[in-house]
Motif scaffolding. Sequence first.
Motif, mmCIF file in Angstrom:
data_model
loop_
_atom_site.group_PDB
_atom_site.id
_atom_site.type_symbol
_atom_site.label_atom_id
_atom_site.label_comp_id
_atom_site.label_asym_id
_atom_site.label_seq_id
_atom_site.Cartn_x
_atom_site.Cartn_y
_atom_site.Cartn_z
ATOM 1 N N UNK A 30 0.812 -1.219 0.000
ATOM 2 C CA UNK A 30 0.000 0.000 0.000
ATOM 3 C C UNK A 30 0.844 1.268 0.000
ATOM 4 N N UNK A 31 0.332 2.293 -0.683
ATOM 5 C CA UNK A 31 0.948 3.618 -0.678
ATOM 6 C C UNK A 31 0.546 4.410 0.563
ATOM 7 N N UNK A 32 -0.651 4.129 1.072
ATOM 8 C CA UNK A 32 -1.164 4.772 2.285
ATOM 9 C C UNK A 32 -1.601 3.669 3.239
ATOM 10 N N UNK A 33 -1.074 3.675 4.452
ATOM 11 C CA UNK A 33 -1.368 2.620 5.428
ATOM 12 C C UNK A 33 -1.995 3.232 6.671
ATOM 13 N N UNK A 34 -3.139 2.692 7.061
ATOM 14 C CA UNK A 34 -3.772 3.041 8.324
ATOM 15 C C UNK A 34 -3.554 1.882 9.300
ATOM 16 N N UNK A 35 -3.336 2.190 10.558
ATOM 17 C CA UNK A 35 -3.176 1.168 11.588
ATOM 18 C C UNK A 35 -3.604 1.762 12.924
ATOM 19 N N UNK A 36 -4.159 0.930 13.784
ATOM 20 C CA UNK A 36 -4.514 1.368 15.133
ATOM 21 C C UNK A 36 -3.311 1.209 16.050
ATOM 22 N N UNK A 37 -3.195 2.086 17.045
ATOM 23 C CA UNK A 37 -2.121 1.961 18.028
ATOM 24 C C UNK A 37 -2.465 0.973 19.140
ATOM 25 N N UNK A 38 -3.655 0.364 19.083
ATOM 26 C CA UNK A 38 -4.172 -0.439 20.202
ATOM 27 C C UNK A 38 -3.193 -1.510 20.672
ATOM 28 N N UNK A 39 -2.457 -2.137 19.748
ATOM 29 C CA UNK A 39 -1.565 -3.240 20.125
ATOM 30 C C UNK A 39 -0.105 -2.939 19.805
ATOM 31 N N UNK B 15 4.847 2.426 1.292
ATOM 32 C CA UNK B 15 4.043 3.489 1.899
ATOM 33 C C UNK B 15 4.769 4.825 1.887
ATOM 34 N N UNK B 16 4.033 5.869 1.462
ATOM 35 C CA UNK B 16 4.542 7.235 1.559
ATOM 36 C C UNK B 16 3.838 7.988 2.676
ATOM 37 N N UNK B 17 2.693 7.457 3.128
ATOM 38 C CA UNK B 17 1.957 8.025 4.249
ATOM 39 C C UNK B 17 1.506 6.892 5.161
ATOM 40 N N UNK B 18 1.725 7.045 6.461
ATOM 41 C CA UNK B 18 1.230 6.084 7.459
ATOM 42 C C UNK B 18 0.472 6.872 8.514
ATOM 43 N N UNK B 19 -0.709 6.398 8.860
ATOM 44 C CA UNK B 19 -1.518 7.028 9.891
ATOM 45 C C UNK B 19 -1.818 5.995 10.974
ATOM 46 N N UNK B 20 -1.456 6.315 12.206
ATOM 47 C CA UNK B 20 -1.761 5.448 13.342
ATOM 48 C C UNK B 20 -2.831 6.120 14.187
ATOM 49 N N UNK B 21 -4.009 5.529 14.205
ATOM 50 C CA UNK B 21 -5.120 6.118 14.951
ATOM 51 C C UNK B 21 -5.074 5.668 16.408
ATOM 52 N N UNK B 22 -5.402 6.600 17.305
ATOM 53 C CA UNK B 22 -5.281 6.330 18.738
ATOM 54 C C UNK B 22 -6.546 6.686 19.503
#
Length: 305
Positions: free
Chosen positions: A181-190, A207-214
């Motif tokens: 993926x060029x853009x990756x979303x992931x949760x910080x939960x673990x 990936x050129x952009x990574x977003x970790x949602x918290x």
Amino acid sequence: MSRDSDVLVVGGAGVDTIVYVPELPLPYADSYMIRSGIETRAGQTGDFVALGLSALGLRTHHLDMLGDDPEGELVRALHRDRGVGLTVIPQPAGTKRAVNLVGPDGRRLSLYDASRSHSEDRFPEPVLRALADGSRHVHVAITHPAAHALPVLRDTGVTLSTDLHDWDGENAYHEPFARAADVVFVSTARLTDPERTMRHLVERGRARIVVATAGAEGAYLLSDDEVTHVPAVAPPAPVVDSNGAGDAFAAGFLFGLLSGEPPRRCALYGAVAGAHACTVPATRTAAAGREELLTRAAEAESALR
């Protein structure tokens, strides 16, 4: 080149049965009386992303395998009712389904029925390629058989995004999605060290952009080798359920990206959409619209100045 859709969503179609429980974890008991009722509705991760994108005005199409069963008809009806294009590949094992236990604070525990897929399941390459060629962007759910679609999707040259959800940074199942993926979303939960995981995703993949949602702590954005914190946005109504918040965040972010916005504003759009999702009961599917998202994002930006 003319495109038929802005975003193709691959995988993640299914049905959830929602059970509101008095607490999580649920203590053992012979039985519980569920006064709010037990309700089955269409909508899993791919459905929520597709509906969220469509509500924001993007031309959206969804591809997945569904069974010829009542659950499959619920998914088909949801897409018909919301005007989202759907290409269905027959699934003899039946439509994906899950049971979501939802606590009073909106947290959820999902029980997925792993029997409704086969290891040999595949999307027909001509169908997959034609849909990807007709799209500006493809979002890939981490559900089977989407992993096998990744080489074909990369070959088309279209940009890809994926959501690794509550990945622990080690599980090998997520690796093909993370690398493609060029853009990756992931949760910080673990994640014990979110920034380290985010940087590894960039180093080991495309990936050129990574977003970790918290969650209530906001999100972390890695772009141009810099990690920045994106504050959470106050929900417009009381929080009742976190189900679908991550999918809504992804939809809001991709809306911004495909509108030409810088990553920081894309993350703000994601935060607004995610906050809205937390105010919607799990028994419903109601995404934020474009006007609401832009208005609330502008208000949030003004508050930060």
